[in-house]
Motif scaffolding. Structure first.
Motif, mmCIF file in Angstrom:
data_model
loop_
_atom_site.group_PDB
_atom_site.id
_atom_site.type_symbol
_atom_site.label_atom_id
_atom_site.label_comp_id
_atom_site.label_asym_id
_atom_site.label_seq_id
_atom_site.Cartn_x
_atom_site.Cartn_y
_atom_site.Cartn_z
ATOM 1 N N ARG B 28 -31.692 5.796 6.798
ATOM 2 C CA ARG B 28 -30.955 6.588 5.818
ATOM 3 C C ARG B 28 -29.562 6.913 6.342
ATOM 4 N N ALA B 32 -25.597 5.730 4.939
ATOM 5 C CA ALA B 32 -24.570 6.669 4.494
ATOM 6 C C ALA B 32 -23.248 5.931 4.341
ATOM 7 N N GLU B 37 -20.738 12.065 5.383
ATOM 8 C CA GLU B 37 -22.060 12.051 4.756
ATOM 9 C C GLU B 37 -23.151 11.930 5.816
ATOM 10 N N ALA B 38 -22.914 11.025 6.769
ATOM 11 C CA ALA B 38 -23.895 10.834 7.838
ATOM 12 C C ALA B 38 -24.042 12.116 8.651
ATOM 13 N N TYR B 41 -25.992 14.756 6.845
ATOM 14 C CA TYR B 41 -27.421 14.507 6.890
ATOM 15 C C TYR B 41 -27.985 14.847 8.265
ATOM 16 N N LYS B 309 -19.700 4.125 11.416
ATOM 17 C CA LYS B 309 -19.187 4.775 10.202
ATOM 18 C C LYS B 309 -17.691 5.046 10.338
#
Lengths: 212, 327, 153
Positions: B28, B32, B37-38, B41, B309
């Motif tokens: 998940r 991202a 966002e990562a 989370y 990311k």
């Protein structure tokens, strides 16, 4: 434009000589300009090609470093590549292209004893190998690129200067000289005619006094 | 009956293990779209505490280090400084020592604080050349590495000598230790490291003589085996790999020998799978180390995801590098 | 010589309570440590951990009960033959020894059960069942000891 010139035959001869030199110079410069242009275009293409090559190689290498950076901790990576194992030497000299002094770099291939890798293999990631190899491979092109780009830059400056000279000759110097010559010639002709008229007049006066 | 001492520790670790991220959570995270966002989370997991005082999202590395540091200190104090666990932590010290040896003037602030010894103490001790304060094998290695480096100025020598010392120290610590699982694990790590070096050097195109210098002793796979395979094609090496205890790796096909990314992922996975046996040991020091190693690999995986990311690495490329979770 | 009978009976009580109590104390000690570990990370699991942690404590109670039973029987009697005293001692042995060993082993099972509680709290009753299986043998020993003590005349 007011011409400040002595309408003498001497001057005329001098100007004519100058005009001849100017035209000749113009032609030579023009040739040089064309030649420079040709060289320039070639070099620009070459440098574009090299730059693309180097950039893609560096991007690849950076990507590799980034992945290595992801797999290894910051401290470990810093420790691994903090100090180089091989030293590359470059000799710089001067080369003459169309009487322009351009730099020439010569990469002295270092001795790759046991590879170029400054770290041990047990605690480092293999992703780093690829990054380092690509970086090392791009060194040669990188130096070549530096040479070519500097040459292009110098050539561009030279072309600029030559063009200014050509233009100066073509649009200022030569027309001016021609103008001056024309002026002197006309002035001289005018003088000549004046002289002639004067002579004829004198002749008339002399003849009428003789007759009366 | 030393194992009884770990009852409290093991139970506590069991509780902590539930907070490790599992494969689905990692997936998940990898899916991202942006770093924030990562991180958001990740903030909902055990990492929330260290991420909370993060000023700049790009400093996630510090947060991961902080978390790892916390876990290392916790496990060390729970195990009352078990010598077996020290073997796992020496890695960070050796990294620091390498750095100090290479630069001679290293300051403590660029060093990792995850090790057994504090960076400032290391710098001071190294500067004063008080090697006697280190375990004798390490002290010896430092002296040799320093001498070799002075002689031919090759920084690689430092790494080579100290890496070998690291595996050797761990080998002796664990051989005399109470855990057979650790000892086996360590030998597997030596073998896999040798295998990785083998593959890397073959890819680079170095001679076997070079490999010989970097070979680490004490493994199950011998130098002779590697010598025989040195000039063989990949298929031969692969079929040989299938006959070793590391046949798991061979099941990934030829990729494991041509792509270091795959090899390294399988390297970590193999070791995780092996130490995961610690989960079935109800009393003893193993669950502590299992948790420690699991956490190290988790941090590594998170770093891969987060760095990916930041740099907009494609999700496919990220997933290729995701490590198997311990939980 | 007549003192030997009573001495042996006392020894029987001591052995019963001592061994069973020792086993339980060790077992509860182990499980208590584990429970503390779980509760450190997750205080909400205290309730469930108490049940598990208390399980190895039963052996000590069995030992205590048998010991009490023996004491009550001796208390009213002035004279015991050596044979009777020996019977008391032997009757105490099952619950003493089984309680001792099963207490320790139950403690270990409970420690493992704490792992279940830590990881899957909803399954923690299964841990209790596993620990209960060890309990069976303590109960069997208890029952035998109980009958033996009752049968002494």
């Amino acid at each position: 434009m007011e011409l400040r010139v002595n309408p003498t035959r001497m001057e005329l001869l001098r100007l004519k000589k100058r005009l001849k030199v100017a035209v000749r110079g113009h032609k030579l410069l023009k040739d040089k300009f064309d030649e420079l242009m040709k060289n320039f275009m070639q070099l620009v293409n070459e440098s574009r090609r090299l730059r693309q090559e180097v950039e893609s190689a560096l991007a690849d290498s950076m990507q590799g470093f980034m992945m290595a950076r992801a797999v290894m901790s910051r401290e470990a990576l810093e420790g691994a590549i903090a100090f180089p194992k091989v030293k590359a030497e470059i000799t710089a000299s001067v080369k003459n292209v169309m009487s322009i002094q351009v730099p020439a770099f010569q990469l002295v291939e270092p001795e790759y004893k046991g590879g170029i890798y400054p770290y041990g293999f047990a605690q480092t990631s293999g992703e780093l190998d690829q990054a380092i190899r690509k970086l090392s491979d791009s060194l040669k092109s990188l130096i070549e690129l530096a040479e070519v780009e500097k040459t292009v830059e110098l050539l561009a400056a030279e072309i600029e200067r030559t063009r200014r000279r050509v233009n100066a000759l073509e649009y200022v110097m030569i027309p001016q000289l021609q103008e001056k010559i024309k002026f002197i010639v006309m002035k001289l002709d005018e003088n000549e005619r004046g002289n002639l008229t004067r002579l004829m007049k004198i002749k008339d006066i002399v003849r009428s006094t003789e007759n009366s | 009956m030393r194992e009884r001492n770990y009852t409290y520790a093991v139970a506590r670790i069991r509780s902590l293990e539930t907070k490790l991220l599992d494969n689905a959570q990692m997936e998940r995270l990898a899916n991202a779209t942006t770093l924030s966002e990562a991180l958001a989370y990740l903030g909902e997991t055990e990492y929330g505490a260290v991420l909370a005082n993060l000023k700049n999202p790009h400093q996630f590395e510090d947060a991961l280090n902080q978390e790892l540091n916390r876990v290392i200190r916790l496990v060390m104090s729970l195990s009352e400084d078990a010598p077996e666990l020290r073997a796992f932590i020496y890695r960070y010290d050796i990294e620091n020592i390498k750095k100090i040896l290479k630069s001679e003037s290293s300051t403590a602030d660029r060093l990792s604080n995850l090790g057994q010894w504090s960076p400032s103490w290391l710098v001071e001790t190294m500067a004063a050349e008080r090697y006697a304060e280190f375990p004798s094998e390490l002290a010896e290695a430092i002296i040799v590495a320093r001498r070799l480096y002075k002689e031919n100025g090759d920084v690689q020598e430092i790494d080579r000598i100290l890496d070998q010392a690291y595996f050797e120290i761990g080998y002796h610590l664990l051989k005399n230790g109470i855990s057979e699982l650790f000892f086996k694990w360590w030998i597997a790590m030596i073998d896999l490291t040798n295998l990785r070096t083998f593959v890397r050097m073959r890819l680079i195109g170095l001679a076997f003589a070079e490999y010989q210098r970097f070979f680490i002793n004490y493994g199950k796979l011998t130098l002779d085996q590697f010598q025989e395979l040195w000039d063989q094609p990949d298929e031969k090496v692969l079929s040989w790999l299938g006959t070793t205890p590391y046949d798991n790796l061979a099941s990934n096909g030829a990729e494991v020998l041509s792509s270091l990314t795959v090899l390294e992922r399988e390297y970590d996975n193999y070791l995780t799978r092996m130490i995961a046996d610690a989960k079935y040991i109800s009393l003893g020091v193993e669950p502590l180390a299992g948790y420690l190693i699991a956490k190290e690999i988790e941090c590594k995986t998170l770093r891969i995801i987060l760095v990916g990311k930041v740099n907009n690495v494609s999700i496919i490329k990220l997933k290729e590098r995701l490590r198997r979770a311990y939980a | 010589m007549e003192q030997w009978g009573i001495n042996l009976a006392y020894a029987g009580i001591a052995v019963t309570v001592l061994f069973a109590g020792y086993g339980s104390a060790l077992g509860v000690g182990l499980s208590g440590q584990a429970a503390a570990g779980v509760v450190t990370e997750d205080p909400g699991k205290f309730g469930k951990s108490v049940i598990l942690a208390a399980l190895p404590g039963t052996q000590g109670i069995y030992g205590f009960v048998i010991g009490m039973l023996m004491y009550m029987k001796i208390a009213g009697v002035d004279q015991l033959t050596v044979a009777q005293g020996l019977q008391y001692l032997i009757a105490g042995l099952p619950v003493g020894i089984v309680g001792w060993l099963s207490g320790i082993w139950q403690g270990r099972v409970v420690v493992a059960g704490m792992g279940i509680l830590a990881k899957r709290p909803e399954e923690s009753t299964k841990g209790i069942i596993y620990a209960g299986m060890v309990e069976t043998y303590a109960i069997l020993a208890f029952v035998i000891s109980f009958f033996l003590v009752n049968n002494i005349r």
